[in-house]
Design a protein around this motif. Sequence first.
Motif, mmCIF file in Angstrom:
data_model
loop_
_atom_site.group_PDB
_atom_site.id
_atom_site.type_symbol
_atom_site.label_atom_id
_atom_site.label_comp_id
_atom_site.label_asym_id
_atom_site.label_seq_id
_atom_site.Cartn_x
_atom_site.Cartn_y
_atom_site.Cartn_z
ATOM 1 N N SER A 238 0.815 -1.220 0.000
ATOM 2 C CA SER A 238 0.000 0.000 0.000
ATOM 3 C C SER A 238 0.844 1.263 0.000
ATOM 4 O O SER A 238 0.412 2.305 -0.508
ATOM 5 C CB SER A 238 -0.930 -0.003 1.220
ATOM 6 O OG SER A 238 -0.181 -0.090 2.419
ATOM 7 N N ARG A 239 2.046 1.192 0.564
ATOM 8 C CA ARG A 239 2.888 2.392 0.629
ATOM 9 C C ARG A 239 3.303 2.867 -0.755
ATOM 10 O O ARG A 239 3.415 4.069 -1.008
ATOM 11 C CB ARG A 239 4.128 2.129 1.483
ATOM 12 C CG ARG A 239 3.851 2.073 2.980
ATOM 13 C CD ARG A 239 5.124 1.858 3.764
ATOM 14 N NE ARG A 239 5.774 0.596 3.393
ATOM 15 C CZ ARG A 239 6.933 0.174 3.892
ATOM 16 N NH1 ARG A 239 7.592 0.937 4.758
ATOM 17 N NH2 ARG A 239 7.433 -0.993 3.523
ATOM 18 N N SER A 240 3.549 1.945 -1.659
ATOM 19 C CA SER A 240 3.930 2.327 -3.023
ATOM 20 C C SER A 240 2.718 2.443 -3.946
ATOM 21 O O SER A 240 2.758 3.156 -4.951
ATOM 22 C CB SER A 240 4.922 1.307 -3.599
ATOM 23 O OG SER A 240 4.371 -0.001 -3.581
#
Length: 298
Positions: free
Chosen positions: A59-61
Amino acid sequence: MALITISGYPCSGKTRRAKQISDFIESKLNDPEYTGPQYKIVVISDHSLNISRSAYNDSRSEKPARGTLFTNLQRQISPNNIVILDAPNYIKGFRYQIYCAAREFKVRVATVFVVSTPDQCRARNEARPEGERYTADTLDNLIQRFEEPSSMVRWDSPLFTLLWTDDGIPSSDIWKAIMSGDVKPPNSGTLSITKAPTDALLNLENTTLATVSAIMSEQSSSGSYGGPMQLAITPTLTIKIMLPGRNVTLSELQRLKRQFVTVHKKAITLGTTEKGAVDWQEQSIAAKFVTYLEEHLH
């Protein structure tokens, strides 16, 4: 002019469908029988923006990747472009965000749902070159999290569903949707609020005060009560008012002035929600205040 959102599992054949739609629209625009305006066809995809498949690994990228898609979408939406968004678009909240952007720019919308089985998607993914594949875990995760478009919700409508067994596309229906479909008005939550000019509060206070003074002065000098009066608000501004058949006291006028100023001060400090331009000049304020007095003086 129009936005077509492609949605479906990863490796479901979205890019092939996007090309079919793009080729069809281009052929229609170049048809000698077409006499309408010419539009530019813009296809936005992960590939065109150099978004790696690995961006969907966590989810961070993934969030910045969606942000890149949305930013470029906003840059390309215009009255002269037909934009095709070729991306997973698997989150209904993201599709709603896209829909709101289209409404803000006043363009027509359509959603194309490309249907394929999970096993077919996995097989296509394995057949791709190493740098163009999703990892097996990422692919399964995206398929599991996919939120299917629905014709029952406004942000996915009109919805065109294409099965993996369909060779062609509903070209005439898509053409009709983007050329003559409804253009939804912007959501009120996305509209910019018209702010009052910096001198509006000063004009409001001074004009209402001058109006009260003019009424008291006219009553005193004429010696009559009630009926029509011509008020000299300023050397360059005069206005008519109809007063009740009695002596109007200063306390009454001051009370109504405070009420009027309080209501309109909120519009100045918080931003007005009235449609269209709002005139905060002396003449407009005086006319509104006189109308207010006529309605509240009995």
